[in-house]
Design a protein around this motif. Structure first.
Motif, PDB file in Angstrom:
ATOM      1  N   ALA A 293      -1.840  10.492  -5.128  1.00 36.27           N
ATOM      2  CA  ALA A 293      -1.893   9.125  -5.659  1.00 36.27           C
ATOM      3  C   ALA A 293      -0.580   8.763  -6.336  1.00 36.27           C
ATOM      4  CB  ALA A 293      -3.058   8.996  -6.637  1.00 36.27           C
ATOM      5  N   ILE A 294      -0.023   9.682  -7.105  1.00 40.80           N
ATOM      6  CA  ILE A 294       1.259   9.413  -7.766  1.00 40.80           C
ATOM      7  C   ILE A 294       2.359   9.219  -6.726  1.00 40.80           C
ATOM      8  CG2 ILE A 294       3.016  10.362  -9.309  1.00 40.80           C
ATOM      9  CD1 ILE A 294       0.777  11.794 -10.796  1.00 40.80           C
ATOM     10  N   ARG A 295       2.340  10.038  -5.671  1.00 42.87           N
ATOM     11  CA  ARG A 295       3.355   9.884  -4.620  1.00 42.87           C
ATOM     12  C   ARG A 295       3.235   8.533  -3.921  1.00 42.87           C
ATOM     13  NH1 ARG A 295       2.108  15.731  -3.468  1.00 42.87           N
ATOM     14  NH2 ARG A 295       4.014  16.898  -3.947  1.00 42.87           N
ATOM     15  N   ARG A 296       2.026   7.993  -3.840  1.00 45.66           N
ATOM     16  CA  ARG A 296       1.855   6.692  -3.181  1.00 45.66           C
ATOM     17  C   ARG A 296       2.355   5.539  -4.038  1.00 45.66           C
ATOM     18  NH1 ARG A 296      -3.242   8.852  -1.443  1.00 45.66           N
ATOM     19  NH2 ARG A 296      -4.295   7.863  -3.206  1.00 45.66           N
ATOM     20  N   ALA A 297       2.635   5.804  -5.310  1.00 34.64           N
ATOM     21  CA  ALA A 297       3.057   4.727  -6.216  1.00 34.64           C
ATOM     22  C   ALA A 297       4.425   5.058  -6.812  1.00 34.64           C
ATOM     23  CB  ALA A 297       2.022   4.552  -7.328  1.00 34.64           C
ATOM     24  N   PRO A 298       5.479   5.078  -5.990  1.00 34.94           N
ATOM     25  CA  PRO A 298       6.806   5.438  -6.511  1.00 34.94           C
ATOM     26  C   PRO A 298       7.369   4.344  -7.412  1.00 34.94           C
ATOM     27  CG  PRO A 298       6.985   4.692  -4.244  1.00 34.94           C
ATOM     28  CD  PRO A 298       5.517   4.744  -4.555  1.00 34.94           C
ATOM     29  N   ASN A 299       8.488   4.633  -8.051  1.00 35.28           N
ATOM     30  CA  ASN A 299       9.147   3.651  -8.910  1.00 35.28           C
ATOM     31  C   ASN A 299       9.566   2.437  -8.102  1.00 35.28           C
ATOM     32  OD1 ASN A 299       8.942   5.848 -10.573  1.00 35.28           O
ATOM     33  ND2 ASN A 299      11.054   5.777 -11.288  1.00 35.28           N
ATOM     34  N   TRP A 300       9.333   1.263  -8.657  1.00 31.16           N
ATOM     35  CA  TRP A 300       9.880   0.049  -8.064  1.00 31.16           C
ATOM     36  C   TRP A 300       9.956  -1.015  -9.143  1.00 31.16           C
ATOM     37  CZ3 TRP A 300       6.915  -4.459  -7.923  1.00 31.16           C
ATOM     38  CH2 TRP A 300       5.540  -4.304  -8.110  1.00 31.16           C
ATOM     39  N   ASP A 301      10.812  -2.003  -8.925  1.00 25.64           N
ATOM     40  CA  ASP A 301      11.024  -3.066  -9.904  1.00 25.64           C
ATOM     41  C   ASP A 301      11.331  -2.500 -11.292  1.00 25.64           C
ATOM     42  OD1 ASP A 301      11.109  -5.483  -8.689  1.00 25.64           O
ATOM     43  OD2 ASP A 301       9.298  -6.285  -9.591  1.00 25.64           O
ATOM     44  N   ASN A 302      12.109  -1.423 -11.321  1.00 29.82           N
ATOM     45  CA  ASN A 302      12.551  -0.816 -12.582  1.00 29.82           C
ATOM     46  C   ASN A 302      11.420  -0.271 -13.435  1.00 29.82           C
ATOM     47  OD1 ASN A 302      15.151  -1.469 -11.870  1.00 29.82           O
ATOM     48  ND2 ASN A 302      15.650  -2.495 -13.779  1.00 29.82           N
ATOM     49  N   GLU A 303      10.304   0.106 -12.844  1.00 29.95           N
ATOM     50  CA  GLU A 303       9.229   0.703 -13.628  1.00 29.95           C
ATOM     51  C   GLU A 303       8.489   1.730 -12.785  1.00 29.95           C
ATOM     52  OE1 GLU A 303       6.360  -2.210 -14.859  1.00 29.95           O
ATOM     53  OE2 GLU A 303       5.587  -2.510 -12.849  1.00 29.95           O
ATOM     54  N   SER A 304       7.865   2.668 -13.480  1.00 27.71           N
ATOM     55  CA  SER A 304       7.055   3.688 -12.830  1.00 27.71           C
ATOM     56  C   SER A 304       5.609   3.472 -13.240  1.00 27.71           C
ATOM     57  CB  SER A 304       7.512   5.090 -13.259  1.00 27.71           C
ATOM     58  OG  SER A 304       6.532   6.055 -12.926  1.00 27.71           O
ATOM     59  N   HIS A 305       4.760   3.166 -12.256  1.00 26.45           N
ATOM     60  CA  HIS A 305       3.351   2.926 -12.569  1.00 26.45           C
ATOM     61  C   HIS A 305       2.689   4.184 -13.122  1.00 26.45           C
ATOM     62  CE1 HIS A 305       3.875  -0.197  -9.176  1.00 26.45           C
ATOM     63  NE2 HIS A 305       4.097  -0.756 -10.339  1.00 26.45           N
ATOM     64  N   SER A 306       3.025   5.342 -12.541  1.00 27.55           N
ATOM     65  CA  SER A 306       2.417   6.580 -13.012  1.00 27.55           C
ATOM     66  C   SER A 306       2.850   6.899 -14.441  1.00 27.55           C
ATOM     67  CB  SER A 306       2.771   7.733 -12.073  1.00 27.55           C
ATOM     68  OG  SER A 306       4.156   7.798 -11.848  1.00 27.55           O
ATOM     69  N   ARG A 307       4.078   6.567 -14.797  1.00 31.03           N
ATOM     70  CA  ARG A 307       4.530   6.823 -16.166  1.00 31.03           C
ATOM     71  C   ARG A 307       3.797   5.909 -17.153  1.00 31.03           C
ATOM     72  NH1 ARG A 307      10.852   7.432 -17.409  1.00 31.03           N
ATOM     73  NH2 ARG A 307      10.412   9.495 -16.559  1.00 31.03           N
ATOM     74  N   ILE A 308       3.513   4.676 -16.763  1.00 32.67           N
ATOM     75  CA  ILE A 308       2.761   3.763 -17.631  1.00 32.67           C
ATOM     76  C   ILE A 308       1.362   4.317 -17.891  1.00 32.67           C
ATOM     77  CG2 ILE A 308       1.697   1.462 -17.732  1.00 32.67           C
ATOM     78  CD1 ILE A 308       4.176   0.459 -16.147  1.00 32.67           C
ATOM     79  N   VAL A 309       0.715   4.825 -16.835  1.00 40.55           N
ATOM     80  CA  VAL A 309      -0.613   5.417 -16.997  1.00 40.55           C
ATOM     81  C   VAL A 309      -0.522   6.674 -17.860  1.00 40.55           C
ATOM     82  CG1 VAL A 309      -2.586   6.430 -15.787  1.00 40.55           C
ATOM     83  CG2 VAL A 309      -1.396   4.462 -14.795  1.00 40.55           C
ATOM     84  N   HIS A 310       0.494   7.483 -17.616  1.00 42.54           N
ATOM     85  CA  HIS A 310       0.680   8.712 -18.383  1.00 42.54           C
ATOM     86  C   HIS A 310       0.857   8.412 -19.866  1.00 42.54           C
ATOM     87  CE1 HIS A 310       3.553  11.749 -20.108  1.00 42.54           C
ATOM     88  NE2 HIS A 310       2.570  12.534 -19.728  1.00 42.54           N
ATOM     89  N   GLU A 311       1.664   7.411 -20.202  1.00 39.07           N
ATOM     90  CA  GLU A 311       1.903   7.075 -21.606  1.00 39.07           C
ATOM     91  C   GLU A 311       0.643   6.552 -22.280  1.00 39.07           C
ATOM     92  OE1 GLU A 311       5.163   4.389 -21.445  1.00 39.07           O
ATOM     93  OE2 GLU A 311       6.680   5.970 -21.248  1.00 39.07           O
ATOM     94  N   PHE A 312      -0.236   5.905 -21.519  1.00 41.37           N
ATOM     95  CA  PHE A 312      -1.493   5.433 -22.093  1.00 41.37           C
ATOM     96  C   PHE A 312      -2.463   6.581 -22.325  1.00 41.37           C
ATOM     97  CE2 PHE A 312      -5.916   4.192 -20.892  1.00 41.37           C
ATOM     98  CZ  PHE A 312      -6.255   3.620 -22.123  1.00 41.37           C
ATOM     99  N   LEU A 313      -2.627   7.443 -21.314  1.00 39.75           N
ATOM    100  CA  LEU A 313      -3.615   8.514 -21.405  1.00 39.75           C
ATOM    101  C   LEU A 313      -3.162   9.664 -22.299  1.00 39.75           C
ATOM    102  CD1 LEU A 313      -4.810   8.778 -17.696  1.00 39.75           C
ATOM    103  CD2 LEU A 313      -6.098   7.844 -19.621  1.00 39.75           C
ATOM    104  N   ILE A 314      -1.851   9.919 -22.334  1.00 41.14           N
ATOM    105  CA  ILE A 314      -1.335  11.072 -23.073  1.00 41.14           C
ATOM    106  C   ILE A 314      -0.268  10.577 -24.048  1.00 41.14           C
ATOM    107  CG2 ILE A 314      -0.347  13.384 -22.889  1.00 41.14           C
ATOM    108  CD1 ILE A 314      -1.289  13.413 -19.973  1.00 41.14           C
TER     109      ILE A 314
END
Length: 572
Positions: A293-314
């Motif tokens: 799932a993380i591989r399917r959502a790479p960085n784009w538009d100067n942001e990382s979707h997985s990093r946003i989720v990571h910062e919320f959960l952890i």
């Protein structure tokens, strides 16, 4: 945002109503302060919870002109209210794909300032009414204005206001039934920009049911896909009153596609400011624990979707440096579980001669590596050198993150780290930390964090990584255990035939390219079906002359050419 007409606040605007406590949806109201007509955008039958009274409403200007949006808040009930806060949120912002336009990306966290769309941090409510209150009697209105200037981006903006009423003992919240779409100007074609008010339901229906997109303008006409991405990036705010239902529906439609990345980022940002139902939090946790799932959502538009989720959960972990014993709070446990489930090898068959496909592959793997590095850094910030064993094991099992984790270990250990050279060679990094850990594995200082129960996959692979005899290797071999064997000079030859038959491309390439494979192991790998594996055998300095001679007749021209890079051939 400047709040106008403060001198007249003592006399709020009276609103004509057809009956006490009611206002017909779709009716027009004249605001005497601005001589602008406003349009009611909220159903008339909304009831304040626990009071029996009618909810105040936001009434937007009927035809707003970029960049200003005028609106009023109307008390439609029979009880006086006091507006104590107005907050504005940039729910979504993406770069316009029309070529030739410059985009300034939006930065920053929550700010107690007048709202500025250009600089507001995405997903954070901004107080736009600091230090002010507005008292509204029955059927009175208060007018406001928002400056929504922005450059080179398409945006969704949301508004909420907080108020108190004598009819209820607690603070109440309300939002309009519309969300605000802001389209920036395109100077080269003379487009002045626009502000459009969109029904939340219409926006959600366009995503889930394929109904026509309820926005227009040259950017959307140029690339209609932008509307879908924008709505996905702000989807949690389209049904803020039933986030769990929206999550279920969006996950069912987009869960297996790259489009789910903007959606999970939206839910994570919504959770940070408004909270989430358990079902949505659990869904985000499952998503973050899935490397595919993380591989399917790479960085784009100067942001990382997985990093946003990571910062919320952890969130950042409270430091435990200097404590005699470490505890593992829920956030740290979640971090260890996520690291355990996401440590994986790149998918087989990723090699390509297409430049764009290769760039896409690197972006996917880099996104996963960076999220994992962030999580490991949080553990180190919390536990210091007590987490060294865990970081070393992760480095030794990683395929692309060795350089970053080498730097993290060096920063943490300081003078106690092994000496570094200028080489960025992955094999050299692996060898350096293997040798270092061989002489430090019994140090209680570096093994203080009890990570094994929460990272069982990594713990099993660590056994294979540190095995001195084949009997110490776990019998249950997944891809991590196989990679550990391929990087362990004590046991690699014993399992060579098994790995040649059962391991994936990445492990077999690791064996063929590694400095510890014996001539016998390389002879086995010289018959591998993958030309890339045979190529690494051809360049390995441990390959015997007999095997090299056999590879001169290899069917692959790439393998035959690689023989010239072998130290044994090049020295002749």
């Amino acid at each position: 945002m400047k709040m106008p007409w403060r001198a007249k606040r003592k006399k709020p605007v009276p609103v004509e109503a057809s009956a006490p406590g009611s206002m017909s949806a779709g009716g027009n109201i004249s605001n005497s302060h601005t001589e602008v007509h406003y349009h009611v955008h909220q159903p008339a039958d909304a009831i304040v919870s626990g009071s029996g009274d009618i909810t105040p409403t936001v009434i937007f200007e009927a035809r707003p002109g970029f960049p200003k949006l005028d609106f009023s808040i109307v008390n439609r009930g029979r009880t006086p209210i006091q507006i104590t806060a107005i907050r504005v949120l940039k729910a979504a912002s993406i770069k316009s794909t029309i070529n030739g336009e410059w985009a300034e990306y939006l930065r920053g966290r929550r700010l107690q300032l007048d709202f500025n769309l250009q600089t507001a941090g995405q997903g954070s409510w901004v107080s736009a009414f600091p230090g002010e209150v507005s008292n509204l009697g029955p059927y009175e209105a208060e007018p406001f204005t928002l400056d929504l200037s922005v450059t080179g981006t398409l945006n969704l903006v949301d508004i909420e206001f907080e108020y108190i009423s004598a009819a209820t003992p607690h603070v109440l919240m309300a939002r309009p039934s519309e969300i605000i779409y802001v389209d920036s100007p395109l100077m080269r074609i003379g487009y002045p920009g626009s502000i459009q008010l969109i029904s939340r339901e219409a926006a959600l229906s366009s995503l889930l049911d394929g109904t026509p997109v309820p926005i227009h303008g040259p950017a959307i006409e140029h690339d209609p896909e932008d509307a879908k991405i924008l709505f996905l990036r702000g989807v949690a705010h389209l049904r803020h009153d039933d986030v769990a239902d929206v999550w279920t529906r969006v996950a069912a439609k987009f869960g297996d596609s790259p489009d789910f990345g903007p959606a999970v980022a939206s839910f994570a940002e919504f959770g940070r400011t408004c909270g989430l139902p358990d079902s949505v939090s659990e869904g985000l946790e499952a998503w973050l624990g899935d490397p595919a799932a993380i591989r399917r959502a790479p960085n784009w538009d100067n942001e990382s979707h997985s990093r946003i989720v990571h910062e919320f959960l952890i969130p950042e972990l409270p430091p435990q440096l200097g404590l005699p014993e470490f505890s593992i709070p829920r956030s740290a446990a979640r971090c260890l579980k996520m690291l355990d489930s996401t440590l994986s090898l790149p998918p087989s068959g990723h090699r390509t001669t297409d430049d764009m496909e290769f760039v896409s592959f690197v972006l996917r793997e880099s996104t996963l590596s960076l999220v994992r590095e962030d999580a490991l850094r949080r553990l180190v910030d919390c536990y210091g050198v007590g987490a060294i064993e865990y970081v070393v094991v992760n480095l030794r099992l990683s395929s692309m993150a060795a350089i970053h984790l080498d730097r993290l270990l060096g920063e943490t250990l300081g003078d106690d780290a092994p000496s570094r050279d200028s080489s960025l060679d992955g094999d050299a990094i692996q060898d350096r930390w293997r040798s270092w850990w061989d002489s430090h594995e019994n140090s209680s200082v570096y093994t203080k964090l009890a990570w094994r129960p929460l990272s069982p996959r990594i713990a099993r692979a660590a056994r294979a990584l540190c095995a001195r005899i084949p009997g110490d290797v776990p019998a249950d071999m997944d891809e991590l255990v196989m990679m550990a064997i391929a990087r362990n000079p004590y046991v690699i030859d014993h399992f060579a035939e098994h790995l040649a038959r059962e391991a994936g491309d990445q492990v077999r390439r690791e064996m063929a390219a590694g400095p510890h494979a014996s001539p016998k192991t390389l002879e086995i790998l010289a018959r591998d079906p993958s030309p890339m594996v045979r190529r690494w055998v051809a360049v390995n300095g441990n390959t015997s002359e007999e095997t090299l001679a056999a590879l001169q007749d290899d069917e692959s021209e790439e393998v035959r050419s690689a023989l010239l890079e072998n130290p044994r051939f090049s020295s002749e």
